[in-house]
Design a protein around this motif. Structure first.
Motif, mmCIF file in Angstrom:
data_model
loop_
_atom_site.group_PDB
_atom_site.id
_atom_site.type_symbol
_atom_site.label_atom_id
_atom_site.label_comp_id
_atom_site.label_asym_id
_atom_site.label_seq_id
_atom_site.Cartn_x
_atom_site.Cartn_y
_atom_site.Cartn_z
ATOM 1 N N ASN A 49 0.823 -1.215 0.000
ATOM 2 C CA ASN A 49 0.000 0.000 0.000
ATOM 3 C C ASN A 49 0.859 1.268 0.000
ATOM 4 N N LYS A 50 1.943 1.249 0.770
ATOM 5 C CA LYS A 50 2.837 2.417 0.791
ATOM 6 C C LYS A 50 3.488 2.626 -0.569
ATOM 7 N N THR A 51 3.892 1.534 -1.200
ATOM 8 C CA THR A 51 4.521 1.636 -2.521
ATOM 9 C C THR A 51 3.526 2.123 -3.570
ATOM 10 N N LEU A 52 2.294 1.613 -3.507
ATOM 11 C CA LEU A 52 1.271 2.051 -4.466
ATOM 12 C C LEU A 52 0.939 3.536 -4.275
ATOM 13 N N GLU A 53 0.925 3.995 -3.029
ATOM 14 C CA GLU A 53 0.702 5.423 -2.769
ATOM 15 C C GLU A 53 1.826 6.269 -3.361
ATOM 16 N N LYS A 54 3.051 5.789 -3.215
ATOM 17 C CA LYS A 54 4.190 6.498 -3.777
ATOM 18 C C LYS A 54 4.133 6.490 -5.304
ATOM 19 N N MET A 55 3.755 5.356 -5.894
ATOM 20 C CA MET A 55 3.621 5.255 -7.347
ATOM 21 C C MET A 55 2.580 6.232 -7.867
ATOM 22 N N GLU A 56 1.474 6.345 -7.134
ATOM 23 C CA GLU A 56 0.414 7.266 -7.552
ATOM 24 C C GLU A 56 0.889 8.713 -7.481
ATOM 25 N N ARG A 57 1.639 9.063 -6.435
ATOM 26 C CA ARG A 57 2.183 10.421 -6.331
ATOM 27 C C ARG A 57 3.129 10.720 -7.494
ATOM 28 N N ASN A 58 4.009 9.772 -7.782
ATOM 29 C CA ASN A 58 4.955 9.962 -8.883
ATOM 30 C C ASN A 58 4.236 10.096 -10.218
ATOM 31 N N ALA A 59 3.199 9.274 -10.416
ATOM 32 C CA ALA A 59 2.425 9.341 -11.657
ATOM 33 C C ALA A 59 1.724 10.687 -11.785
ATOM 34 N N ASN A 60 1.172 11.201 -10.684
ATOM 35 C CA ASN A 60 0.504 12.504 -10.708
ATOM 36 C C ASN A 60 1.492 13.631 -11.017
ATOM 37 N N GLU A 61 2.680 13.554 -10.414
ATOM 38 C CA GLU A 61 3.692 14.587 -10.666
ATOM 39 C C GLU A 61 4.147 14.571 -12.124
ATOM 40 N N LEU A 62 4.323 13.366 -12.675
ATOM 41 C CA LEU A 62 4.724 13.270 -14.080
ATOM 42 C C LEU A 62 3.625 13.795 -14.992
ATOM 43 N N LYS A 63 2.366 13.480 -14.664
ATOM 44 C CA LYS A 63 1.251 13.965 -15.481
ATOM 45 C C LYS A 63 1.209 15.491 -15.497
ATOM 46 N N GLU A 64 1.382 16.116 -14.340
ATOM 47 C CA GLU A 64 1.375 17.579 -14.272
ATOM 48 C C GLU A 64 2.505 18.175 -15.100
ATOM 49 N N ALA A 65 3.691 17.583 -15.001
ATOM 50 C CA ALA A 65 4.834 18.078 -15.782
ATOM 51 C C ALA A 65 4.595 17.868 -17.272
ATOM 52 N N PHE A 66 4.030 16.706 -17.640
ATOM 53 C CA PHE A 66 3.776 16.373 -19.043
ATOM 54 C C PHE A 66 2.842 17.392 -19.680
#
Length: 283
Positions: free
Chosen positions: A172-189
């Motif tokens: 669960n902690k890893t999936l939360e981190k993955m989601e944060r990273n995905a959101n940050e990449l989406k915003e930058a993209f």
């Protein structure tokens, strides 16, 4: 015969050298075409204003010289040639140079975004594999090319999942981190105008969130049978999201692959996997 590729010289047969030169010429022509399109964009965006300003200036000179100095229209236009030429060339060159400098600064910054997120995504994958109790040999470069990803995916399909080692809290902690990273990449993209394939990126981003949600649900219900397939779907989405972010530097990937394959003939000791990955990196 010696040919140069990526600042290194290689011994190849004459026929192979011809093949490499042809592909290198195609690479330069494609880059020249993209440079020309960027210049055209500068002209359309900035220099059209200058063009109309010059026309306005010429009309004023014509009116003044024709009425006050009693010159003919053609002579009046001719008298403006030096000023018009100088202003147009100076402003045009300044606009093009400024635009190219800005472009290169933007793609360097974007390359940092790409490499940072490539690292984050691969670290997340390694952490998730460990949390699910899966022992995988591949621990780096799994998202770098389609070849390295397919190799990694094959290892996932063959790996043994030890249910007694599944750590739901860490998952669960890893999936939360993955989601944060995905959101940050989406915003930058979405902030970069030169990233054109936003529809494909968005599709994989939403699919990633859905698949992560499904994985959580399966683990909560204790359904471990289809975890492997769900993991592969998650990793597929992560691979394609990263792939979209580096598309800018992979426009000639097919030609680069062909050159590398030709170089392998007689230079196998020089052409390693590390060389292949380096050859496809930022130029």
């Amino acid at each position: 015969m010696k040919v140069r590729y990526k600042s290194e010289k290689y011994d190849v047969k004459f026929k192979n050298a011809i093949g490499i030169w042809k592909r290198k010429i195609l690479l330069y022509l494609r880059r020249l075409k993209r440079f020309g399109l960027r210049i055209l964009h500068v002209f359309k965006k900035d220099l059209m204003i200058l063009f109309f300003a010059i026309i306005f200036y010429v009309l004023i000179v014509i009116v003044i010289e024709c009425k006050i100095m009693q010159k003919g229209i053609l002579n009046a236009i001719w008298d403006t040639k030096a000023e018009v030429f100088t202003v147009f060339i100076v402003v045009a060159m300044n606009s093009i140079i400024s635009s190219e400098r800005s472009w290169r600064q933007k793609i360097r910054k974007w390359h940092d975004v790409y490499t940072d997120n490539l690292f984050y995504f691969e670290e997340n994958i390694k952490d998730l594999n460990v949390a699910i109790g899966m022992n995988i040999k591949t621990t780096y470069n799994m998202l770098y090319t389609i070849e390295t990803y397919k190799k990694f995916e094959n290892e996932i399909r063959q790996a043994i999942i030890e249910e007694d080692k599944i750590n739901k809290s860490k998952i669960n902690k890893t999936l939360e981190k993955m989601e944060r990273n995905a959101n940050e990449l989406k915003e930058a993209f979405y902030k970069n105008d030169f990233m054109q394939e936003k529809y494909g990126f968005t599709w994989n981003y939403r699919s990633l969130l859905d698949n992560m949600y499904d994985l959580r649900e399966k683990l909560d219900r204790g359904e471990y049978n289809n975890i492997r397939e769900k993991l592969i779907l998650i990793y597929d989405d992560m691979y394609y999201m990263i792939s979209y972010t580096r598309r800018l530097w992979r426009t000639e990937i097919n030609l680069d692959r062909e050159i590398i394959e030709i170089l392998k003939i007689g230079n196998k000791e020089k052409i390693s996997e590390n060389f292949y990955l380096t050859a496809l990196s930022y130029k």
